[in-house]
Motif scaffolding. Structure first.
Motif, short mmCIF file in Angstrom:
data_model
loop_
_atom_site.label_atom_id
_atom_site.label_comp_id
_atom_site.label_asym_id
_atom_site.label_seq_id
_atom_site.Cartn_x
_atom_site.Cartn_y
_atom_site.Cartn_z
N LYS A 169 2.07 2.17 -3.41
CA LYS A 169 1.06 2.75 -4.30
C LYS A 169 0.81 4.23 -4.00
O LYS A 169 0.24 4.94 -4.83
CB LYS A 169 -0.26 2.00 -4.17
N SER A 196 -7.18 -7.92 0.82
CA SER A 196 -6.04 -8.11 -0.06
C SER A 196 -5.49 -9.52 -0.08
O SER A 196 -4.72 -9.87 -0.96
CB SER A 196 -4.92 -7.15 0.34
N GLU A 218 0.83 -1.20 0.00
CA GLU A 218 0.00 0.00 0.00
C GLU A 218 0.87 1.26 0.00
O GLU A 218 0.56 2.25 -0.66
CB GLU A 218 -0.93 -0.01 1.23
N LYS A 219 1.98 1.22 0.74
CA LYS A 219 2.87 2.38 0.77
C LYS A 219 3.49 2.62 -0.61
O LYS A 219 3.71 3.77 -1.00
CB LYS A 219 3.97 2.16 1.81
#
Length: 296
Positions: A83, A150, A80-81
């Motif tokens: 992205k 996820s 996530e980081k």
């Protein structure tokens, strides 16, 4: 304190049985009850049941989230980081987003670490050890929800949480802080529908809740739950012994009605004494006299 009959000694000893079952001696002010315990089969049986319950609780495996769950969470966090720069309008937004994700992860991990530390403090009460285990399971469930969006189905299946603790364990844990009165009330109210086996430890926990819980509404719910579990042979004598321990008028009246419903003639002497106590509210004395007339 002068004991007029054996039931009074049983009622006075009952609140101390959990401490005796946990290996603690009687305090000096009630040391005289040791002689009663030595000659009372009913109190000895209840003490043995409590020791068995405590032993079963101590034998439960530690309820902690699987290590793979933390690794999967950290992997998802890194993804996530990665992205964030593409999805955010500027470096500052990306930095804040990464900090927010890291903050959430740190809060969860710190909570688990604190509970684990409490679980290892020497001398911690049995009930607190169980409460820490239950809280760790809850933290694992929160992490599972975060990962659900996820993780592939196969990974989720591999990280299933352990089975929920039994009703008696959850009730025992809820009697201790930081459980609120509403949480204890909810568990007590659920008990009659969940107790399906003879000699279920949850019945014994309900009895001790009726005798010792500081909240009158919880004690009231415990009394009503025990009436619904009247087929258990421990219920009738427990309701009789609980009557002189109660000071809340609503609990006293509900107990009297329960004893009349169960046609518990062993309560006659307690009801007679209740009608003669000047400190008891007139409505309670009147209810006791009415119940006495129906049982004699």
């Amino acid at each position: 304190m002068h004991l007029s009959h054996p039931n009074a000694a049983c009622a006075e000893l009952r609140p101390w049985l959990p401490e005796l079952a946990d290996g603690q001696p009687l305090p000096p002010e009630v040391a005289h009850l040791a002689a009663h315990l030595a000659g009372c089969p009913a109190c000895q049986t209840e003490l043995a049941e409590l020791r068995q319950l405590f032993g079963d609780l101590d034998a439960l495996p530690a309820e902690v989230p699987p290590l793979a769950l933390r690794d999967n969470f950290l992997a998802m966090l890194e993804a996530e980081k990665a992205k964030l720069p593409a999805a955010s309008p500027g470096p500052l937004s990306a930095q804040r987003g990464g900090q927010e994700l890291m903050s959430n992860e740190q809060v969860v991990m710190n909570s688990a670490q604190q509970l684990s530390t409490k679980h290892q403090v020497p001398g911690t009460n049995n009930w607190l050890r169980i409460a820490a285990s239950v809280a760790l399971v809850a933290i694992g469930a929160v992490l599972g929800l975060l990962l659900r969006g996820s993780q592939p189905a196969a990974t989720l299946a591999a990280t299933e949480q352990p089975a929920q603790p039994s009703l008696s364990v959850r009730m025992a844990a809820a009697r201790q802080q930081p459980a609120s009165a509403s949480q204890r009330l909810q568990l007590v109210s659920q008990a009659p529908a969940l107790v399906t086996e003879a000699n279920d430890p949850a019945v014994l926990t309900l009895i001790h809740t009726l005798d010792t819980d500081p909240n009158p509404n919880v004690r009231l719910a415990a009394c009503e739950a025990l009436v619904r579990l009247r087929n258990d042979p421990r219920v009738g004598p427990a309701l009789v012994e609980a009557l002189p321990l109660q000071t809340d008028p609503n609990v006293q009246i509900t107990l009297i009605e329960a004893l009349v419903t169960l046609r518990e003639k062993r309560a006659v002497r307690e009801l007679e004494q209740l009608t003669k106590k000047p400190e008891v509210l007139p409505a309670v004395r009147q209810q006791a006299a009415s119940g006495l007339g129906q049982l004699i």
